[in-house]
Design a protein around this motif. Structure first.
Motif, PDB file in Angstrom:
ATOM      1  N   ARG A 159     -38.522 -57.100  -7.726  1.00 55.96           N
ATOM      2  CA  ARG A 159     -39.828 -56.451  -7.360  1.00 55.96           C
ATOM      3  C   ARG A 159     -39.401 -55.773  -6.268  1.00 55.96           C
ATOM      4  O   ARG A 159     -40.094 -54.801  -6.110  1.00 55.96           O
ATOM      5  CB  ARG A 159     -40.872 -57.467  -7.348  1.00 55.96           C
ATOM      6  N   TYR A 160     -38.534 -56.122  -5.294  1.00 59.12           N
ATOM      7  CA  TYR A 160     -38.603 -55.178  -4.144  1.00 59.12           C
ATOM      8  C   TYR A 160     -37.272 -54.350  -4.265  1.00 59.12           C
ATOM      9  O   TYR A 160     -37.031 -53.545  -3.334  1.00 59.12           O
ATOM     10  CB  TYR A 160     -37.910 -56.129  -2.951  1.00 59.12           C
ATOM     11  N   TYR A 161     -36.577 -54.093  -5.317  1.00 60.83           N
ATOM     12  CA  TYR A 161     -35.447 -53.251  -5.641  1.00 60.83           C
ATOM     13  C   TYR A 161     -35.626 -52.587  -6.854  1.00 60.83           C
ATOM     14  O   TYR A 161     -35.865 -52.958  -7.831  1.00 60.83           O
ATOM     15  CB  TYR A 161     -34.307 -54.330  -5.734  1.00 60.83           C
ATOM     16  N   SER A 162     -35.473 -51.348  -6.732  1.00 61.74           N
ATOM     17  CA  SER A 162     -35.377 -50.153  -7.749  1.00 61.74           C
ATOM     18  C   SER A 162     -33.982 -50.152  -8.272  1.00 61.74           C
ATOM     19  O   SER A 162     -33.243 -49.235  -7.349  1.00 61.74           O
ATOM     20  CB  SER A 162     -35.953 -48.992  -7.390  1.00 61.74           C
ATOM     21  N   ALA A 163     -33.461 -50.486  -9.172  1.00 67.40           N
ATOM     22  CA  ALA A 163     -31.990 -50.262  -9.716  1.00 67.40           C
ATOM     23  C   ALA A 163     -32.001 -48.831 -10.249  1.00 67.40           C
ATOM     24  O   ALA A 163     -30.702 -48.697  -9.822  1.00 67.40           O
ATOM     25  CB  ALA A 163     -31.819 -51.092 -10.927  1.00 67.40           C
TER      26      ALA A 163
END
Length: 315
Positions: free
Chosen positions: A196-200
């Motif tokens: 939820r803290y990382y945008s792939a």
């Protein structure tokens, strides 16, 4: 320089540190939380060897010269050198208005001893309001975790690669009121770092979607606490990529925001728009910032048992 290690890692650290304008004050063998051998270094600015220092702890045998590792280590050390010019390099401010220091982190990540499929790193966070006695500090013991699967997006589970997003995750958790600061520190509180803290898609961490006004308020809060309250009016680095990540913005945007605020006379800015210091007009908002701090603290405190605390119970 009093380094006592004669290892390939020590040689690499000394070289990388020198390129970033840092000197290795000390180096010694150590061990991470799980007993895995580490090497721990104390670094200071070459230009101010008697000034602030910070600790770098790496797994023994970690190759910081590898092609996929060296650039990130260099960037980390350059940023760390900039922060060492701050009056309190260890303190970061939350969006809610809490000035918090990060101390006693034990790197690198280690597999959880509970058997869970996670990597864990332990450390501490302490409220720094500039007036509370040391034995009354409000603090938290932190256990930051990430799943083995999520760890695949991190180049290495080492301090230079994880410190930034871990500290930002702690700030985010405080903003959400999901971590309590107490005098005792209490039990370790878990800070999960998840997808939820990382945008792939974008290939980056995203902790907050902030508006221009929120970023301006954040910078003023940072200057109020780090320069005005904790730094005696000394300049503070405002072009910090760690803050840019936390606010989901860019360093250039932070500099533009600071320039605009300086134009209003509420902070003093250096010619390169990288350092800012407090002003009398900013410090005149003392009551407002104290109120924000108290509100942010109250938000972190559990309220489910307030009636019982007050003795209002049918039990």
């Amino acid at each position: 320089m009093a380094i006592a290690l004669n290892t390939k890692l020590a040689e690499g650290v000394q070289k990388a540190a020198a390129e970033a304008g840092l000197a290795v004050v000390n180096g010694q063998e150590s061990a991470g939380f799980n007993g895995i051998p580490t090497e721990k270094y104390t670094l200071a600015l070459v230009s101010a060897p008697e000034g602030h220092t910070f600790t770098l702890e790496l797994s023994a045998g970690f190759d910081i010269t590898a092609a996929n590792i060296a650039p990130a280590v260099r960037a980390y050390l350059l940023e760390s050198a900039k922060r060492l010019t701050n009056p309190r390099p260890d303190v970061f401010v939350t969006l809610g208005g809490l000035p918090v220091s990060f101390t006693n982190w034990q790197w690198p990540f280690h597999l959880s001893v509970s058997g869970a499929d996670t990597y864990v790193v332990h450390g501490g966070a302490t409220l720094e309001d500039g007036k509370t006695a040391a034995d009354q500090y409000l603090k938290a013991k932190v256990s930051a975790s990430m799943t083995v699967t999520f760890a695949e997006v991190v180049a290495a589970p080492e301090q230079p690669f994880a410190e930034g997003f871990i500290y930002n995750a702690v700030r985010k958790i405080l903003d959400q009121g999901q971590m309590e600061l107490t005098k005792s520190g209490g039990n370790r509180q878990v800070v999960p770092v998840t997808t939820r803290y990382y945008s792939a898609k974008q290939g980056k961490f995203i902790f907050n979607d902030t508006t221009a006004q929120q970023r301006a308020d954040y910078l003023l809060s940072k200057i109020y606490w780090l320069s005005g309250v904790l730094g005696g009016g000394a300049p503070v680095w405002i072009a910090d990529p760690r803050d840019a990540q936390y606010l989901n913005t860019t360093v250039e945007e932070l500099k533009k925001t600071a320039e605009s605020l300086a134009g209003e006379g509420i902070l003093k800015l250096d010619p390169k728009f990288e350092y800012a210091s407090s002003t009398e007009p900013l410090m005149a908002h003392h009551a407002e910032y104290e109120h924000h701090l108290q509100d942010a603290l109250d938000f972190t405190r559990p309220t489910f048992n307030e009636e019982m605390r007050a003795g209002h119970t049918n039990m």
